[in-house]
Write an enzyme that holds these catalytic residues in place. Structure first.
Site, PDB file in Angstrom:
ATOM      1  CE  LYS A  25      24.252 -15.994   0.151  1.00  0.00           C
ATOM      2  NZ  LYS A  25      24.469 -15.609  -1.251  1.00  0.00           N
ATOM      3  NE  ARG A  66      32.245 -19.540  -7.177  1.00  0.00           N
ATOM      4  CZ  ARG A  66      31.891 -18.519  -7.929  1.00  0.00           C
ATOM      5  NH1 ARG A  66      32.786 -17.865  -8.645  1.00  0.00           N
ATOM      6  NH2 ARG A  66      30.625 -18.137  -7.985  1.00  0.00           N
TER       7      ARG A  66
HETATM    8  N1  BES Z   1      24.346 -20.113  -2.630  1.00  0.00           N
HETATM    9  C1  BES Z   1      24.638 -18.991  -3.451  1.00  0.00           C
HETATM   10  C2  BES Z   1      23.930 -19.048  -4.810  1.00  0.00           C
HETATM   11  C3  BES Z   1      22.429 -19.003  -4.803  1.00  0.00           C
HETATM   12  C4  BES Z   1      21.758 -17.856  -5.155  1.00  0.00           C
HETATM   13  C5  BES Z   1      21.687 -20.144  -4.515  1.00  0.00           C
HETATM   14  C6  BES Z   1      20.370 -17.837  -5.172  1.00  0.00           C
HETATM   15  C7  BES Z   1      20.308 -20.122  -4.531  1.00  0.00           C
HETATM   16  C8  BES Z   1      19.656 -18.968  -4.864  1.00  0.00           C
HETATM   17  C9  BES Z   1      26.149 -18.919  -3.712  1.00  0.00           C
HETATM   18  O1  BES Z   1      26.956 -19.442  -2.723  1.00  0.00           O
HETATM   19  C10 BES Z   1      26.514 -17.492  -3.838  1.00  0.00           C
HETATM   20  O2  BES Z   1      26.411 -16.795  -2.881  1.00  0.00           O
HETATM   21  N2  BES Z   1      26.935 -17.077  -5.026  1.00  0.00           N
HETATM   22  C11 BES Z   1      27.328 -15.744  -5.276  1.00  0.00           C
HETATM   23  C12 BES Z   1      28.702 -15.773  -5.907  1.00  0.00           C
HETATM   24  C13 BES Z   1      29.358 -14.431  -6.063  1.00  0.00           C
HETATM   25  C14 BES Z   1      29.760 -13.892  -4.706  1.00  0.00           C
HETATM   26  C15 BES Z   1      30.570 -14.586  -6.954  1.00  0.00           C
HETATM   27  C16 BES Z   1      26.332 -15.133  -6.240  1.00  0.00           C
HETATM   28  O3  BES Z   1      25.937 -15.805  -7.188  1.00  0.00           O
HETATM   29  O4  BES Z   1      25.932 -13.996  -6.005  1.00  0.00           O
HETATM   30 MN    MN Z   2      27.430 -18.011  -1.220  1.00  0.00          MN
END
Ligand code: BES
Ligand code: MN
Ligand code: ZN
Length: 495
Positions: free
Chosen positions: A277, A351
């Site tokens: 990230k 997921r």
């Molecule tokens: N933990 C994150 C989602 C999240 C975002 C939680 C903001 C709390 C606050 C999740 O694991 C994630 O990184 N999701 C990605 C998925 C994408 C790579 C398909 C996302 O939503 O950007």
């Molecule tokens: Mn994630």
């Protein structure tokens, strides 16, 4: 010291000499409560003066502190509702406690503020007060500049019957508030202090307090069970994964029948893994275990409330890190269900661990499965920090959750789960891929989970937008909100 709550038959005229008495005032034009006439002359005069000032409007949660030489009071606005809702009552008490804490007032007295039901009013008073009083100070060595938490709230009620009901409401309110505070604590706890192993120890402590059985699977047992997705996501970290299975048997007879399996995402830190990230706001991902905290604190609360249900809570705990042992984009992971998943992004990890946990949940043959997860950024884009998203094909589960949202004040919005979103999951090399474009991301993620729920009635709750409150709210200080526990408890305890 946690906040003490009690219900007394003492009168406001006697209480006001020991601590400020709360005077609820509706939005102007309004009247002071009749019992104000029983207070000492000087205090009554000061209350009248404060009430008449231009500044005080009686808006929900507005407060004015009135002090006399031997007595005191706090005026609190109750807004314009004729019958004060539980949600307004929670807000009123939250604001009341916050202004008392800021003024270094350790003890407060109050009549029951709310509708006609003493139990419901006392429960709301308890939840609003405890949650408004919350602070996370575990890592502060200098607490001198923080507000001093309030120590006690004394509710007064002349009617003995209502007083009994209020005492029951205080008890259930304490269970609800504790569940929320536990989620807040875990979300606020930094990931160096809350890895899967340390988390399992905390869960064991919680379960020991109640008659909940806890089983903790380590990496070898996770491997033997066939949960390849949990292993893959957890493989990049020196902090090895755990898989928690908590069982509560609250039903008389039919001990083997499970009413609900509760599944929670427990990523103790989500760096994104190899698909790392951006560093800005990455720290927030210490809260990516919130869904698991919701289901674990909920099952403990269910036990404390002695709900007549059999429940299982499942929590896959992993740390998602990049390293030489981490899983990679392009990898294919074999899940417990036998289905294979091609990894497009190692950041779509929630997921994956939920896929295995949802398959595992089917062993218990529950009447329904409910999962809670900080799953997608897309749900934050759609619903902001106001409502969580729910996904289900079962209207009765959606309806039941809707009711729970109304009673708990933890709001939701039903999101689509059309089969057409599966397009985003089509893979060239495996059964599915774990990420499919940005459009409709929350629904695509939910459709992936759907592939692991079999024929069981199921509802998925995406709480990603709800983890942190950027500013303080009436009964939620800035920081972790603890959202979800009261929603799910109200879902479970519905008649
Ligand atoms: N933990 C994150 C989602 C999240 C975002 C939680 C903001 C709390 C606050 C999740 O694991 C994630 O990184 N999701 C990605 C998925 C994408 C790579 C398909 C996302 O939503 O950007
Ligand atoms: Mn994630
Ligand atoms: Zn995540």
């Amino acid at each position: 010291m946690p906040l003490q709550l009690s219900c007394t038959n003492q009168t406001p005229a006697s209480l006001c000499r020991q601590m400020p008495v709360t005077v609820p005032v509706g939005k102007k034009p309004s009247k002071l409560p009749a019992w104000v006439s029983t207070l000492p002359d000087d205090l009554r005069g000061s209350i009248n003066a404060a009430f008449r000032t231009e500044g005080f409007e009686g808006k929900t949660g507005e407060t004015v502190i009135v002090r006399c030489p031997d007595s005191s009071a706090i005026l609190v606005g109750t807004g314009s509702e004729r019958a004060i809702s539980a949600e307004s009552a929670r807000k009123i008490y939250g604001s009341l406690i916050l202004s008392a804490a800021k003024a270094k007032i350790p003890h407060v007295a109050s009549p029951l503020i709310g509708g006609h039901d003493a139990l419901e009013s006392a429960e709301a008073a308890t939840v609003g007060s405890i949650l408004g009083n919350y602070q996370f100070t575990d890592f502060r060595t200098d607490r001198s500049k923080l507000p001093v938490p309030v120590q006690s709230v004394t509710l007064w009620e002349p009617d003995a019957n209502k007083r009994r009901k209020a005492t029951t409401g205080i008890e259930s309110g304490m269970v609800l508030a504790e569940a929320t505070c536990r989620v807040r604590d875990l979300v606020n706890t930094p990931s160096n202090e809350l890895n899967p192993h340390k988390y399992a120890l905390i869960a064991a402590k919680w379960c020991d307090e109640t008659k909940i059985k806890l089983q903790v699977l380590g990496p070898d047992e996770i491997k033997r069970a066939g949960m390849g997705a949990v292993l893959a996501v957890g493989g990049g970290s020196v902090n090895e994964p755990r898989f928690l299975i908590a069982t509560y048997t609250g039903r008389k007879g039919r001990a083997k029948e499970v009413d609900f399996a509760l599944v929670g995402k427990g990523v103790t830190f989500d760096s994104g893994g190899i698909s790392i990230k951006p560093s800005e706001n990455m720290w927030e991902m210490r809260g990516d275990m919130m869904g698991s905290a919701v289901v674990l604190s909920t099952i403990c609360a269910a036990a404390k409330l002695k709900l007549p249900l059999n429940l299982v809570a499942l929590a896959p705990l992993v740390e998602n890190m990049p390293s030489g042992t981490a899983y990679r984009p392009g990898d294919v992971v074999r899940t417990l269900s036998g289905q294979t998943i091609e990894i497009i992004s190692t950041d779509a990890e929630g997921r994956l661990i939920l896929a295995d946990a949802l398959s595992y949940a089917q062993r218990f043959q529950p009447k329904a499965i409910l999962d809670v997860a900080t799953l997608t950024g897309a749900i934050c884009i759609a619903l902001g920090e106001v409502r969580c998203g729910i996904f289900t094909e079962k209207d009765d589960l959606a309806r039941r959750l809707d009711k729970a949202a109304a009673s708990s004040g933890e709001r939701l919005w039903r999101m689509p789960l059309d089969e057409d979103y599966d397009e985003g999951l089509a893979s060239e090399v495996a059964d599915i891929k774990n990420s499919g474009g940005r459009y409709g991301g929350a629904s695509i993620a939910a459709r992936l989970l759907r592939k692991f729920t079999g024929d069981y009635p199921w509802v998925h709750i995406d709480i990603a937008g709800m983890d942190l409150a950027p500013k303080g709210r009436p009964y939620c200080p800035k920081g972790a909100t603890g959202f979800g526990a009261r929603l799910v408890i109200d879902f479970l305890r519905q008649k």
